[in-house]
Design a protein around this motif. Structure first.
Motif, PDB file in Angstrom:
ATOM      1  N   PRO B 584      -0.092 -17.671  13.370  1.00 50.42           N
ATOM      2  CA  PRO B 584      -1.515 -17.312  13.414  1.00 50.42           C
ATOM      3  C   PRO B 584      -1.811 -16.155  14.366  1.00 50.42           C
ATOM      4  CG  PRO B 584      -1.164 -19.544  14.201  1.00 50.42           C
ATOM      5  CD  PRO B 584       0.131 -19.046  13.730  1.00 50.42           C
ATOM      6  N   SER B 585      -1.025 -16.049  15.407  1.00 50.46           N
ATOM      7  CA  SER B 585      -1.273 -14.909  16.258  1.00 50.46           C
ATOM      8  C   SER B 585      -0.582 -13.715  15.629  1.00 50.46           C
ATOM      9  CB  SER B 585      -0.723 -15.155  17.649  1.00 50.46           C
ATOM     10  OG  SER B 585       0.673 -15.094  17.617  1.00 50.46           O
ATOM     11  N   VAL B 602      -5.928  -7.847  14.992  1.00 51.19           N
ATOM     12  CA  VAL B 602      -5.741  -9.296  14.893  1.00 51.19           C
ATOM     13  C   VAL B 602      -6.143  -9.822  13.523  1.00 51.19           C
ATOM     14  CG1 VAL B 602      -6.415 -11.510  15.836  1.00 51.19           C
ATOM     15  CG2 VAL B 602      -6.080  -9.567  17.319  1.00 51.19           C
ATOM     16  N   GLN B 658       5.260 -20.344  22.628  1.00 51.36           N
ATOM     17  CA  GLN B 658       3.909 -19.872  22.928  1.00 51.36           C
ATOM     18  C   GLN B 658       3.972 -18.657  23.812  1.00 51.36           C
ATOM     19  OE1 GLN B 658       2.004 -20.861  20.845  1.00 51.36           O
ATOM     20  NE2 GLN B 658       0.092 -21.188  21.894  1.00 51.36           N
ATOM     21  N   GLU B 662       2.727 -14.843  23.400  1.00 54.17           N
ATOM     22  CA  GLU B 662       1.913 -14.187  24.397  1.00 54.17           C
ATOM     23  C   GLU B 662       2.519 -12.893  24.844  1.00 54.17           C
ATOM     24  OE1 GLU B 662       0.823 -15.825  28.395  1.00 54.17           O
ATOM     25  OE2 GLU B 662       0.457 -17.460  26.998  1.00 54.17           O
ATOM     26  N   LYS B 665       2.189 -10.195  22.525  1.00 52.57           N
ATOM     27  CA  LYS B 665       0.857  -9.592  22.618  1.00 52.57           C
ATOM     28  C   LYS B 665       0.815  -8.550  23.705  1.00 52.57           C
ATOM     29  CE  LYS B 665      -1.985 -13.276  22.090  1.00 52.57           C
ATOM     30  NZ  LYS B 665      -3.147 -14.102  22.352  1.00 52.57           N
TER      31      LYS B 665
END
Lengths: 194, 809
Positions: B584-585, B602, B658, B662, B665
């Motif tokens: 989803p990210s 996004v 996770q 991150e 990102k």
């Protein structure tokens, strides 16, 4: 009742108050008694210290935010009207209210309740719950039992889930949408304030 | 392919195998009904056989036998001794019959959607009973002891253990009102009016006295949990209605027990005085509160025991079952409400036990409970049918018809009246639709029958008439109401159960709102629902959890547990769907330092940047390898099932993932190795994660390697040896504690390449994936395989590797 009438007459503008909030005279009297009980120095208004004396509130993870919500920005005191107005948010929703677009939303409508909750998250009042604000709330609720990384993961995931316009923050509409399945009337109403 | 000559029913079957199965069912059916009666003739058969054997061997053994006392028989090669195993055999046969019936129904597609299972089972019971009668034997009647001690507890335990606590406690006032006041109203209304009817001349019922009528009323008035469960399970109505009717059926047990005993005691005497009534009230309080207390005590004991089971995971489910059953039996010893004890036990022990036991034990408990309750339910309904055929009946038109009508009327009036009162106190009111469903869902079932059956024939000469009436009411409610409730629910557009799961937003915000309301209640000085809930939670957290939950888990807040469950689910889904396709990210696909993509917007939730063909290949390989993993892990020997430290390592893995997201990102552009390394070191520093002891800080290269081998991060490199194959290292029996995991990790960081170890699937990292420090990457790969091991509990030991055939699923 004689006593309640006399109490009511002590409160200025009590009719407007009842009109605005929808409380019955009995409620107003009860709240007034509570107000008096909290106002130990009989100042006629409440200060943060008066709220602080409620010991269960001190244990509440978001207690200070709740207290803060009573005080409009910049003000140091809460008078009875504001006190009642804030508490009016927690009246159960009137189901039979006619949906008149011209009449402003009553204080205890679903949207108003959600807005109140939203404002508790959004401390800097920019209309969005930023990641930092969410982290603060999570930290307060989870009371230091988890690590920072876990909190950050949760916060990220929360924003990810709710964020629809991609600004990495939760706006009021997104907040409302994420709670559309939750029965807000049930979760944000106090029975005795009916 | 069904030929046209087959009967219409079979025409609905899709294949020959289903026909065969149905034929088998019919056969079993007949065998089951005929065989038990046939058992009576077994001793003769045995004798005949031995004689035959004797005759057969006679010629060869003549001479020696004549010498001895001629009592020696020839050694029986094959003998028939049914009597020896008769009882267990019959029980097993019945259970088998019940299960095959259940199986059979679902093969006939249209039938199972129209008629609820309970109806079909009663019909089967009727047929079986009829068959037995035709054969000439006496069909067995549902023995009350068997029912109350063996058949009922699994169903109630299943209900209690999986009771949704939140809706239950939110509506407990309403439920209690319906259960206590509603049942009392039903009992007295039906009993009283029935007595009135009996007094009318011309009905030939004048001999039924008031107390007998009241007793009958109390038996017939209780809503039955088994029937309610059976019917409501299939219609999926919303949570509120389900918990209202179901909760009522559970909690009315206390009322029923008290009323039943009260009237039974005094029916002989003929009158009930005020003192007796007062004693009855006190008895009610004792029965209900006592039952709950007994259940709670056993529940706490079970929770406490589960704290220490970390070394003997295999028998964890046993504790749950045995403690619960003991709670039931202990309550029954004192004539307290066994059902309430069982519910209390299950509900109390569940949060603590679940925090303590392993994932596999949890699954075991869940499936065993579901299995037992399902079999019990089936057996109960079948026996109900059989008992109908078997029992002696006295049919009295007036009595029966009046009973049925009165039951319906009483139920409707009761629900409407009570709702009117209850709605004054509820925030979320019950609408007319809700009331209708609650009234219509008040089904009677086997408990009523068993209670009726327990009546003493001598004391109650009208017992048979009562039984007939009870059975009629049961049939009516189960058949008529059970069958029509589903179309009615659709017709009235009653809200159905929400299928979607809670999102983490809802979870967080709901908790937030809970705190908010507690705070507001404190400000108002109102000690309401939230206040007490908060106090209970605090007490729970401070004292109880520490005692009953092992180790660090006691501090885990509910939100974290929820979050982890979600992540785990998502990760499993991710892996099953072929890896990393729909994160989803939506972030750039590769983290390889040389392949930096610009940060995509996004909204564009993209797939990784690899060619379609490559993606397919990867997916296929991952899928097949992972399937093998699952199969392998399933087949285990109970003696080598070791403790599962890696279960918690799974959490670590998820959190690392996770982090990876991150990091992706944040890594928007190429960074200097040093900067990225330090960032990695900082980001992947793992401090206390729940029960896993602090892992050593990962070396940056290791984490990068782990990252590189993440399926999502796959760069398009040709060559088969570059494709990932996931290795699940089988746990060697000598490493039960997770500390070894950490040590292995740090140990390996310094070691060179090792030859492949025992079996399993290997995840090889393509050596050029990261383009840097390839040697370290390979080490990293070996290390990270250890983490990938935590897909589930460690499976068989290494030497069981040859057991490669897939576990039968």
């Amino acid at each position: 009742m004689g006593s309640s009438n006399s109490t009511l007459s002590k409160i200025p503008n009590v009719d407007d108050l009842m009109q605005e909030t929808g409380f019955t005279p009995a409620h107003i009297v009860r709240l007034y008694d509570r107000f008096q009980a909290l106002d130990k120095d009989k100042k006629g208004h409440l200060s943060p210290q008066d709220f602080g004396s409620i010991k269960e509130l001190a244990l509440n993870p978001i207690g200070d935010r709740i207290i803060g919500a009573f005080f409009a920005s910049g003000q140091e005191t809460v008078d009875f009207h504001s006190f009642v107005r804030i508490l009016a948010h927690f009246r159960p929703i009137d189901k039979n209210r006619p949906r008149d677009p011209n009449v402003p939303e009553p204080i205890n409508s679903r949207t108003s309740k959600l807005r109140f909750a939203f404002q508790l998250y959004d401390q800097d009042k920019d209309g969005k719950i930023s990641r930092a604000e969410l982290l603060q709330v999570l930290r307060a609720m989870l009371e230091m039992q988890v690590t920072e990384e876990q909190l950050e993961s949760i916060a990220d995931r929360t924003i990810q889930e709710a964020d629809l316009d991609g600004d990495s923050a939760i706006s009021f509409d997104e907040f409302r949408k994420s709670l559309e399945k939750v029965n807000i009337d049930h979760k944000m109403s106090i029975r005795f304030l009916r | 392919m069904p030929s046209r000559t087959l009967p219409r029913v079979a025409a609905g079957l899709r294949s020959a195998s289903e026909r065969g199965l149905l034929a088998l069912l019919m056969l079993m059916f007949l065998a089951g009904s005929v065989l038990p009666p046939g058992a009576a003739s077994s001793p003769d058969l045995a004798n005949r056989n031995s004689k035959a054997g004797h005759d057969h061997c006679q010629p060869s053994q003549e001479l020696p036998e004549d010498r001895h006392n001629a009592t020696k028989k020839a050694f029986p090669v094959l003998s028939f001794d049914y009597h020896h195993v008769q009882k267990p055999f019959e029980i097993s046969l019945w259970v088998l019959l019940a299960s095959l019936m259940k199986l059979g129904f679902h093969l006939i597609p249209r039938l199972s959607s129209i008629v609820p299972e309970s109806c079909l089972l009663i019909v089967v019971g009727l047929l079986v009973g009829g068959l037995i009668k035709v054969v000439g034997e006496k069909p067995p009647v549902l023995d009350s002891d068997l029912f109350f001690l063996c058949l009922l507890p699994p169903i109630i335990l299943d209900a209690g253990y999986f009771l949704p606590i939140r809706p239950f406690t939110e509506n407990v006032g309403t439920i209690l009102m319906f259960a206590v006041v509603g049942t009392l109203w039903n009992a007295f209304f039906v009993g009283g009016l029935l007595y009135g009817v009996c007094q009318i001349r011309g009905t030939d019922l004048g001999h039924v006295d008031l107390l007998a009528c009241l007793l009958f009323g109390s038996i017939i008035s209780a809503v039955d949990p088994v029937a309610v469960l059976a019917v409501f399970e299939e219609i999926h109505i919303n949570e509120l209605l389900h918990i209202l009717v179901f909760g009522e059926s559970l909690l009315n047990d206390a009322v029923t027990v008290v009323l039943y005993h009260l009237f039974e005691e005094y029916a002989g005497v003929g009158s009930v005085s005020m003192v007796d009534v007062c004693l009855g009230v006190i008895s009610f309080l004792v029965v209900s509160i006592g039952g709950i207390l007994v259940g709670t005590i056993y529940g706490i004991l079970a929770a406490f025991t589960s704290r220490f089971t970390s070394h003997t995971r295999v028998i964890e489910p046993l504790f749950v079952f045995v403690y619960s059953y003991m709670a039931y039996l202990s309550a029954e010893v004192f004539h307290l409400s066994g059902i309430m004890a069982l519910i209390a036990c299950g509900a109390v022990m569940r949060p603590y036990v679940e925090a303590n036991i392993s994932h596999k034990s949890h699954t075991t408990i869940k499936y065993f409970l579901k299995m037992w309750s399902s079999v019990s339910e089936t057996l109960i309904f079948i026996f109900l049918g059989v008992s109908t055929v078997a029992g002696e009946h006295r049919w009295n038109w007036t009595f029966v018809i009046v009973t049925v009508i009165l039951c319906l009327v009483a139920r409707v009036l009761g629900v409407v009246g009570l709702t009117y009162i209850i709605n004054k106190f509820r925030i979320v009111k019950l609408t007319t639709k809700d009331q209708f469903i609650v009234a219509y869902g008040g089904l009677r079932g086997a408990i009523a029958f068993s209670l009726g059956y327990l009546l003493n024939e001598v004391q109650f000469p009208t017992r048979n008439m009562f039984l007939t009436a009870i059975i009629t009411v049961i049939f009516f409610t189960v058949f008529v109401q059970g069958m029509t409730i589903r179309p009615l629910v659709d017709l009235l557009a009653v809200k159905k159960k929400q299928e979607t799961k809670r999102s983490i937003n809802e979870e967080i915000h709901t908790q937030f709102l809970d705190h908010l309301l507690t705070g507001i209640e404190d400000i108002c000085g109102h000690y309401g629902h939230h206040h007490w809930k908060d106090k209970l939670n605090r007490f729970n957290k401070k004292y109880v959890k520490k005692c009953l939950i092992a180790g660090e888990r006691s501090k885990e807040p509910q939100l974290i547990a929820f979050y982890h469950k979600m992540e785990m689910k998502q990760a499993i889904e991710l892996v099953e769907s072929g890896g990393g396709v729909k994160m989803p990210s939506a972030m750039p696909s590769t983290v390889s330092m040389q392949n930096i993509q610009p940060k995509k917007p996004v909204s564009d939730r993209v797939l990784p940047q690899i060619s379609k063909g490559r993606e397919e290949e990867i997916r296929k390989i991952l899928r097949t390898n992972l399937q093998r993993t699952r199969q392998r892990l399933r087949s285990y020997n109970r003696h080598t099932l070791v403790a599962d430290p890696y279960e918690d390592g799974w959490n670590e893995l998820l959190l690392k993932r996770q982090k990876i997201i991150e990091l992706e990102k944040k890594v928007g552009s190429f960074e200097t190795p040093a900067a990225s390394r330090s960032r990695w070191a900082e980001m992947t520093k793992m401090s206390n994660y729940l029960t896993v002891p602090a892992a050593a800080p990962d070396s940056p290269t290791m984490s990068r390697a782990r990252l590189a081998s993440d399926p999502q991060a796959y760069s398009s490199k040709p060559g088969s040896d570059n494709l990932p194959t996931i290795k699940v290292d089988l746990a060697s029996p000598q490493s039960p504690d997770s500390v070894n995991l950490v040590d292995e990790l740090s140990k390996r960081a310094g070691q060179g390449e090792e030859p492949d170890e025992d079996g399993g699937l290997v995840m090889k990292v393509p050596s050029s994936a990261s383009g840097k420090d390839t040697k370290e990457d390979q080490n990293g790969a070996k290390d990270q395989q250890r983490l990938m091991r935590c897909l589930s509990d460690p499976g068989p030991s290494a030497d069981e590797e040859e057991e490669d055939e897939p576990f039968l699923h």
